[in-house]
Write a protein that holds these residues in place. Structure first.
Motif, PDB file in Angstrom:
ATOM      1  N   HIS A 338     -15.132  -2.669  53.552  1.00  0.00           N
ATOM      2  CA  HIS A 338     -14.078  -3.701  53.005  1.00  0.00           C
ATOM      3  C   HIS A 338     -14.982  -4.392  51.669  1.00  0.00           C
ATOM      4  CE1 HIS A 338     -11.619  -3.673  56.431  1.00  0.00           C
ATOM      5  NE2 HIS A 338     -12.506  -3.578  57.191  1.00  0.00           N
ATOM      6  N   VAL A 339     -16.242  -4.563  51.768  1.00  0.00           N
ATOM      7  CA  VAL A 339     -17.017  -5.129  50.532  1.00  0.00           C
ATOM      8  C   VAL A 339     -16.828  -4.382  49.525  1.00  0.00           C
ATOM      9  CG1 VAL A 339     -19.223  -5.936  49.715  1.00  0.00           C
ATOM     10  CG2 VAL A 339     -18.630  -6.467  51.941  1.00  0.00           C
ATOM     11  N   TYR A 340     -16.912  -2.849  49.561  1.00  0.00           N
ATOM     12  CA  TYR A 340     -16.983  -2.090  48.256  1.00  0.00           C
ATOM     13  C   TYR A 340     -15.385  -2.016  47.714  1.00  0.00           C
ATOM     14  CZ  TYR A 340     -18.808   1.341  45.138  1.00  0.00           C
ATOM     15  OH  TYR A 340     -19.233   1.448  43.772  1.00  0.00           O
ATOM     16  N   ALA A 341     -14.368  -2.033  48.805  1.00  0.00           N
ATOM     17  CA  ALA A 341     -13.076  -1.984  48.403  1.00  0.00           C
ATOM     18  C   ALA A 341     -12.600  -3.323  47.489  1.00  0.00           C
ATOM     19  CB  ALA A 341     -12.119  -1.760  49.487  1.00  0.00           C
ATOM     20  N   LYS A 342     -13.461  -4.427  47.819  1.00  0.00           N
ATOM     21  CA  LYS A 342     -13.050  -5.423  47.118  1.00  0.00           C
ATOM     22  C   LYS A 342     -13.816  -5.689  45.773  1.00  0.00           C
ATOM     23  CE  LYS A 342     -10.018  -8.007  49.527  1.00  0.00           C
ATOM     24  NZ  LYS A 342      -8.776  -8.118  49.130  1.00  0.00           N
ATOM     25  N   LEU A 343     -14.612  -5.055  45.855  1.00  0.00           N
ATOM     26  CA  LEU A 343     -15.598  -5.021  44.349  1.00  0.00           C
ATOM     27  C   LEU A 343     -14.933  -3.859  43.321  1.00  0.00           C
ATOM     28  CD1 LEU A 343     -18.277  -5.383  42.924  1.00  0.00           C
ATOM     29  CD2 LEU A 343     -18.807  -3.021  43.754  1.00  0.00           C
ATOM     30  N   LEU A 344     -14.240  -3.049  44.001  1.00  0.00           N
ATOM     31  CA  LEU A 344     -13.490  -2.208  43.056  1.00  0.00           C
ATOM     32  C   LEU A 344     -12.118  -2.979  42.579  1.00  0.00           C
ATOM     33  CD1 LEU A 344     -13.807   1.285  44.616  1.00  0.00           C
ATOM     34  CD2 LEU A 344     -14.883   0.563  42.483  1.00  0.00           C
ATOM     35  N   GLU A 345     -11.644  -3.638  43.594  1.00  0.00           N
ATOM     36  CA  GLU A 345     -10.273  -4.532  43.094  1.00  0.00           C
ATOM     37  C   GLU A 345     -10.725  -5.431  42.148  1.00  0.00           C
ATOM     38  OE1 GLU A 345      -7.541  -7.703  45.556  1.00  0.00           O
ATOM     39  OE2 GLU A 345      -8.343  -6.134  46.496  1.00  0.00           O
ATOM     40  N   GLY A 346     -11.732  -6.126  42.223  1.00  0.00           N
ATOM     41  CA  GLY A 346     -12.232  -6.951  41.148  1.00  0.00           C
ATOM     42  C   GLY A 346     -12.154  -6.647  39.871  1.00  0.00           C
ATOM     43  N   ARG A 347     -12.962  -5.354  39.735  1.00  0.00           N
ATOM     44  CA  ARG A 347     -13.202  -4.380  38.492  1.00  0.00           C
ATOM     45  C   ARG A 347     -11.645  -4.156  37.882  1.00  0.00           C
ATOM     46  NH1 ARG A 347     -15.702  -4.712  35.152  1.00  0.00           N
ATOM     47  NH2 ARG A 347     -16.580  -2.455  34.660  1.00  0.00           N
ATOM     48  N   ARG A 348     -10.757  -3.806  38.901  1.00  0.00           N
ATOM     49  CA  ARG A 348      -9.439  -3.416  38.330  1.00  0.00           C
ATOM     50  C   ARG A 348      -8.614  -4.596  37.878  1.00  0.00           C
ATOM     51  NH1 ARG A 348      -9.032  -0.757  43.656  1.00  0.00           N
ATOM     52  NH2 ARG A 348      -9.812   1.383  43.391  1.00  0.00           N
ATOM     53  N   GLU A 362     -17.064 -13.469  48.040  1.00  0.00           N
ATOM     54  CA  GLU A 362     -16.483 -14.471  48.427  1.00  0.00           C
ATOM     55  C   GLU A 362     -15.170 -14.276  49.244  1.00  0.00           C
ATOM     56  OE1 GLU A 362     -15.624 -16.525  44.692  1.00  0.00           O
ATOM     57  OE2 GLU A 362     -17.805 -17.255  44.329  1.00  0.00           O
ATOM     58  N   THR A 363     -14.566 -13.170  48.927  1.00  0.00           N
ATOM     59  CA  THR A 363     -13.432 -12.624  49.710  1.00  0.00           C
ATOM     60  C   THR A 363     -13.590 -11.834  50.986  1.00  0.00           C
ATOM     61  OG1 THR A 363     -13.141 -10.765  48.345  1.00  0.00           O
ATOM     62  CG2 THR A 363     -12.022 -12.622  47.522  1.00  0.00           C
ATOM     63  N   THR A 364     -14.721 -11.313  51.290  1.00  0.00           N
ATOM     64  CA  THR A 364     -14.932 -10.449  52.243  1.00  0.00           C
ATOM     65  C   THR A 364     -15.935 -11.457  53.347  1.00  0.00           C
ATOM     66  OG1 THR A 364     -16.598  -9.389  51.375  1.00  0.00           O
ATOM     67  CG2 THR A 364     -14.375  -8.368  51.090  1.00  0.00           C
ATOM     68  N   TRP A 365     -16.828 -12.347  52.824  1.00  0.00           N
ATOM     69  CA  TRP A 365     -17.671 -12.761  53.850  1.00  0.00           C
ATOM     70  C   TRP A 365     -17.094 -13.266  55.227  1.00  0.00           C
ATOM     71  CZ3 TRP A 365     -18.266 -17.595  55.654  1.00  0.00           C
ATOM     72  CH2 TRP A 365     -17.619 -18.564  55.013  1.00  0.00           C
ATOM     73  N   ARG A 366     -16.060 -13.863  55.075  1.00  0.00           N
ATOM     74  CA  ARG A 366     -15.604 -14.670  56.164  1.00  0.00           C
ATOM     75  C   ARG A 366     -15.101 -13.632  57.314  1.00  0.00           C
ATOM     76  NH1 ARG A 366     -13.784 -19.597  57.825  1.00  0.00           N
ATOM     77  NH2 ARG A 366     -12.022 -19.588  59.547  1.00  0.00           N
ATOM     78  N   PRO A 367     -14.067 -12.667  56.714  1.00  0.00           N
ATOM     79  CA  PRO A 367     -13.402 -11.802  57.804  1.00  0.00           C
ATOM     80  C   PRO A 367     -14.468 -10.833  58.284  1.00  0.00           C
ATOM     81  CG  PRO A 367     -12.544 -11.380  55.553  1.00  0.00           C
ATOM     82  CD  PRO A 367     -13.191 -12.530  55.764  1.00  0.00           C
ATOM     83  N   THR A 368     -15.349 -10.336  57.520  1.00  0.00           N
ATOM     84  CA  THR A 368     -16.535  -9.210  57.900  1.00  0.00           C
ATOM     85  C   THR A 368     -17.393  -9.857  58.832  1.00  0.00           C
ATOM     86  OG1 THR A 368     -17.768  -9.780  55.859  1.00  0.00           O
ATOM     87  CG2 THR A 368     -16.209  -7.808  56.003  1.00  0.00           C
ATOM     88  N   LEU A 410     -25.222  -8.995  51.332  1.00  0.00           N
ATOM     89  CA  LEU A 410     -26.448  -9.392  50.596  1.00  0.00           C
ATOM     90  C   LEU A 410     -26.489  -8.342  49.504  1.00  0.00           C
ATOM     91  CD1 LEU A 410     -29.050 -10.910  52.906  1.00  0.00           C
ATOM     92  CD2 LEU A 410     -27.609 -12.126  51.273  1.00  0.00           C
ATOM     93  N   VAL A 411     -26.572  -7.111  49.792  1.00  0.00           N
ATOM     94  CA  VAL A 411     -27.062  -6.122  48.892  1.00  0.00           C
ATOM     95  C   VAL A 411     -26.096  -5.404  48.143  1.00  0.00           C
ATOM     96  CG1 VAL A 411     -28.751  -4.011  48.715  1.00  0.00           C
ATOM     97  CG2 VAL A 411     -29.264  -6.180  50.325  1.00  0.00           C
ATOM     98  N   THR A 412     -24.998  -4.852  48.896  1.00  0.00           N
ATOM     99  CA  THR A 412     -23.986  -4.031  48.471  1.00  0.00           C
ATOM    100  C   THR A 412     -23.295  -4.617  47.300  1.00  0.00           C
ATOM    101  OG1 THR A 412     -23.705  -2.886  50.739  1.00  0.00           O
ATOM    102  CG2 THR A 412     -21.714  -2.850  48.816  1.00  0.00           C
ATOM    103  N   PRO A 413     -22.908  -5.783  47.223  1.00  0.00           N
ATOM    104  CA  PRO A 413     -22.276  -6.188  45.759  1.00  0.00           C
ATOM    105  C   PRO A 413     -23.210  -6.166  44.612  1.00  0.00           C
ATOM    106  CG  PRO A 413     -21.670  -7.610  47.538  1.00  0.00           C
ATOM    107  CD  PRO A 413     -22.789  -6.863  48.149  1.00  0.00           C
TER     108      PRO A 413
END
Length: 826
Positions: A338-348, A362-368, A410-413
């Motif tokens: 989920h975190v990496y999917a949102k990272l790619l979405e932000g780049r797009r 910011e968009t994944t911390w709560r649901p994850t 913490l680390v993946t983003p």
């Protein structure tokens, strides 16, 4: 729950922005690495798979007191009996100077030389009956006929000397009956009491090890030294032309060492395979190798931190808890997806790499984090179990789920921002999401889909839930070589697995031995009546002084002095010279009342050490009982033991199956209900809608029903390992449901129709939840590579449940939303 989430969010912000927190994370990582390398140990004590009851406590006391409870036994086999005997002799010579071998022998000590009138002191009820019969006129003539045959046999000079003192061979009667050591190994099956079977083609060498089987170093040293001796005996002591002879070791130390090696192998292999399988699923989702480099390091950190926690367990990491590594890896990848999917979405969306990293966090911390906490709470529900190993598994999997999620957030983003500096990939279209949406697109289809998901419950109502396995716990991994050797010994020497331990504890060694003698007296009668197959007790060799006094009093009631004339008459009738038996007449006229004291360092020390030990300030005396396996006879035997000595505790791995059944019947409902309560609380905090919580619980119910139905169809019988994973699936399946509901609700809030919201949720989140479910299934599937049957079964049910949970979420969530909202088109 909200305050917890805020606290974690603040912590994440601090760790990402301050050097002090980063330094703390580095220190935690190094400490975990040190703990995992030097302090983590695997426990071969499988009593933690049983509930905390009197039987379990006594089994643990027995294992501590007797250092593992088993003598070392070497099975020497070959086609030539002479070669087998020579090999055993050479092996004994090679073992005598080994520091970890306290004593070694391949035959029982010869019967103790004593006044024949003391035979009663060493005889159980059956032997005393035979002694009484031997004193009757018919019995005397029968015994004298046997003595004549021995005197006429070759090499009878030694027999003649003994016969002059004991023409009726009274001193031999206690040993003429079938006696056992090691609960099934016959004493005196060969010449001079050698442990021989299969016509001399099999011979046993029995060892008394030093050290404890539950101290890994002791067990490893003992096994290493014995293997060196076996190799030396075969390489140097036996001639090159000698027939082939094999040597195999079993016993408590050998089994403990092999178990530790197998569990270590299973943990390494399953964790590695889990990482590989989860990585493959991750690659299929993103089709970018670099994504792995953003997820695997924090995933490893979370697993390492969890392993550091495991090092604090005082008794070591239990067999079943070694599964945590594979499960944590499989479940932990979920957050990375989920975190990496949102990272790619932000780049797009045109964000810079640094901004995309902040957007992803910011968009994944709560649901994850909510998903991780819910799954962690589901695991933590195992803490209410009465089984210590289950509690360990709950702690490690729950902590691992949360720590891995934090590590990835913490680390993946940060890693992803560095890796995704170039143009982002175009979003991938997954055609199967359209098919999934089409399954419930209309109200009629939605109703049909819900009806299909309920069919497992109809099947279970008709045919019942999976039945319990005959053996709820695979006590020891059956693939172990020492266990195979043990089974072969049982086959050759006419015994079987499943012995009971009748343990008597008392502060006074003499009282403990006397009470154990009373139990053995009853076991003797039970064996004669066929209620038990056999037993091995200290009283057969070294009865307590009070027991000897009682038995000699029983002898005195037979009036031996009055039997003197009958003995002389029988000797004359059978053609013996009565004047040669003056010593025998004297012993009858003046029966001995000498009471022998136990000598822990005498020739029977190896038998004493097998039956008597000090533990917790008390003396433990154990009798080894071989039950028939017939429920009625076993119940009769247990009642007889309790009647003989109510404080004696019958324990043993197989006996504790009954206790385990009761514990599981108690634990499973409690764990399941507690897991559901914790999940409901978490879902309510995350989704804030009662209907969404109800829909998620329905998805979980469908998953559990489907798993139970397939177990019934494929005859997978329920035992403790299968039962453990079912409550855990509650937390894991909730992840998929929550992300689909979260996406659909966000789309509805933006003004989309219910149909468009569901379609959009399936397009955007469907591939991600599929990836998370499959990575979880991969984590469990990695356990299929384990040689320990319990871990294999846990993996099979966990992988099946994860896959079925995904299918349930993809059907129940869309169908439920459409039917509840009433916006489906006809």
């Amino acid at each position: 729950m909200t305050s917890v989430i805020r606290g974690v969010r603040w912590l994440l912000g601090q760790v990402c922005s301050r050097r002090g927190f980063r330094l703390a994370m580095l220190v935690a990582t190094l400490a975990s690495l040190w703990l995992s390398t030097f302090k983590l140990r695997l426990s071969s004590d499988l009593t933690d798979l049983f509930p905390n009851r009197d039987e379990t406590t006594m089994l643990m006391r027995f294992l501590r007191g007797f250092g593992g409870g088993d003598l070392g036994v070497i099975l020497v086999r070959g086609e030539d009996p002479a070669a087998v005997e020579a090999a055993a002799t050479a092996l004994i010579a090679a073992l005598r100077d080994k520091p970890m071998v306290a004593r070694v022998l391949d035959s029982a000590p010869p019967p103790k030389e004593f006044d024949p009138t003391l035979a009663w002191a060493y005889s159980g009820p059956t032997a005393r009956d035979r002694l009484k019969q031997a004193l009757s006129p018919e019995g005397m003539r029968e015994r004298l006929d046997g003595t004549r045959e021995l005197l006429l046999a070759p090499g009878a000079s030694e027999v003649a000397e003994r016969a002059a003192r004991d023409p009726l061979r009274l001193a031999m009667i206690p040993w003429e009956l079938r006696m056992e050591v090691a609960a099934g190994v016959n004493v005196g099956t060969g010449a001079d009491g050698a442990f021989v079977g299969d016509g001399g083609r099999a011979r046993l060498v029995i060892l008394e090890p030093r050290g404890s089987a539950f101290q890994g170093r002791d067990a490893a040293r003992f096994v290493s030294e014995v293997r060196e001796a076996m190799e030396a005996a075969q390489r140097h002591e036996l001639p090159a032309h000698a027939p082939a002879v094999t040597m195999d070791l079993t016993g408590g130390h050998a089994i403990a060492d092999a178990t530790a090696s197998l569990l270590r192998r299973d943990m390494i292999v399953s964790a590695t395979l889990s990482t590989v399988l989860a990585s493959l699923v991750f690659l299929l989702t993103f089709r970018r190798m670099r994504a792995l480099f953003a997820v695997l390091p924090p995933l490893g950190l979370g697993t390492l931190w969890t392993t550091g926690i495991a090092a604090f367990f005082p008794t070591g990491l239990s067999a079943i808890a070694t599964a945590f590594a594979a499960v944590v890896v499989g479940v932990g990848v979920d957050t990375g997806v989920h975190v990496y999917a949102k990272l790619l979405e932000g780049r797009r969306q045109g964000l810079t790499p640094a901004a995309a990293a902040r957007f992803a966090r910011e968009t994944t911390w709560r649901p994850t984090l909510l998903a991780a906490l819910a799954a962690g709470f589901a695991f933590a529900a195992l803490l209410v179990s009465d089984l210590p190993a289950v509690r360990q598994l709950g702690v490690l999997c729950g902590a691992g789920e949360v720590l891995t999620a934090i590590g990835i957030l913490l680390v993946t983003p940060e890693i992803g921002a560095w890796l995704e500096r170039g143009a982002p990939p175009a979003p991938k279209v997954h055609p199967w999401t359209a098919f999934a949406s089409a399954l419930t697109r209309t109200r009629r289809r939605a109703i049909a889909a819900i009806a299909v998901t309920l069919t497992p419950f109809a099947f279970l109502a008709a045919f019942g839930w999976p039945s319990a396995h005959d053996t709820l716990v695979a006590i020891r991994p059956q693939a172990l070589a020492p266990l195979a050797t043990q089974r072969e010994i049982y086959r050759i020497f006419g015994s079987k697995e499943g012995q009971w331990l009748a343990v008597t504890a008392d502060a006074s060694p003499e009282r403990a031995a006397e009470r154990a003698d009373r139990v053995a007296e009853r076991l003797d009668r039970l064996a004669t009546a066929g209620v038990i197959d056999g037993f091995d007790a200290l009283t057969n060799f070294a009865p307590a002084p009070p027991t000897q006094e009682k038995r000699l009093a029983e002898r005195d009631a037979l009036a031996l002095p009055e039997k003197r004339r009958a003995l002389e008459a029988a000797l004359l009738e059978r053609g013996f010279d009565a004047s040669a038996f003056s010593a025998a007449f004297a012993s009858f006229e003046h029966p001995s009342h000498a009471i022998s004291r136990m000598d822990p360092k005498g020739p029977l020390a190896w038998i004493v050490s097998r039956h008597m030990a000090r533990e917790g300030g008390e003396t433990l005396v154990v009798s080894y009982v071989r039950p028939t396996g017939d429920p009625a006879k076993d119940a009769q035997a247990l009642a007889a033991i309790r009647e003989a000595d109510p404080a004696t505790v019958v324990t043993g791995y197989h006996h504790l199956e009954t206790a385990l059944r009761h514990a599981l019947g108690r634990d499973l409902p409690i764990v399941a209900i507690l897991a559901l309560v914790l999940v409901v609380v978490t879902l309510r905090a995350a989704l804030r809608r009662g209907f969404d919580v109800f829909l998620t619980l329905g998805t979980i119910a469908v998953e559990v029903g489907a798993v139970a139905a397939l177990m019934r169809i494929f005859h997978v019988r329920l035992h403790v390992y299968d039962a453990l994973v079912l409550p855990v699936l509650i937390g894991i399946t909730m992840d998929e449901s929550m992300f689909l509901l979260h996406a659909a609700r966000a789309a509805r809030a933006a003004g989309s129709s219910i149909g468009d919201a569901i379609d959009g949720a399936l397009r955007s989140e469907g591939p991600l939840v599929a990836s998370t479910a499959l990575t979880t299934a991969a984590g469990f599937a990695a356990l299929l590579a384990c040689r320990f049957e319990g871990l294999f079964d846990l993996g099979a049910v966990g992988a099946l449940g994860s896959a079925l949970g995904l299918l349930a979420a993809l059907i129940v969530i869309p169908a439920g939303l459409r039917l509840a909202r009433g916006h489906a088109s006809e």
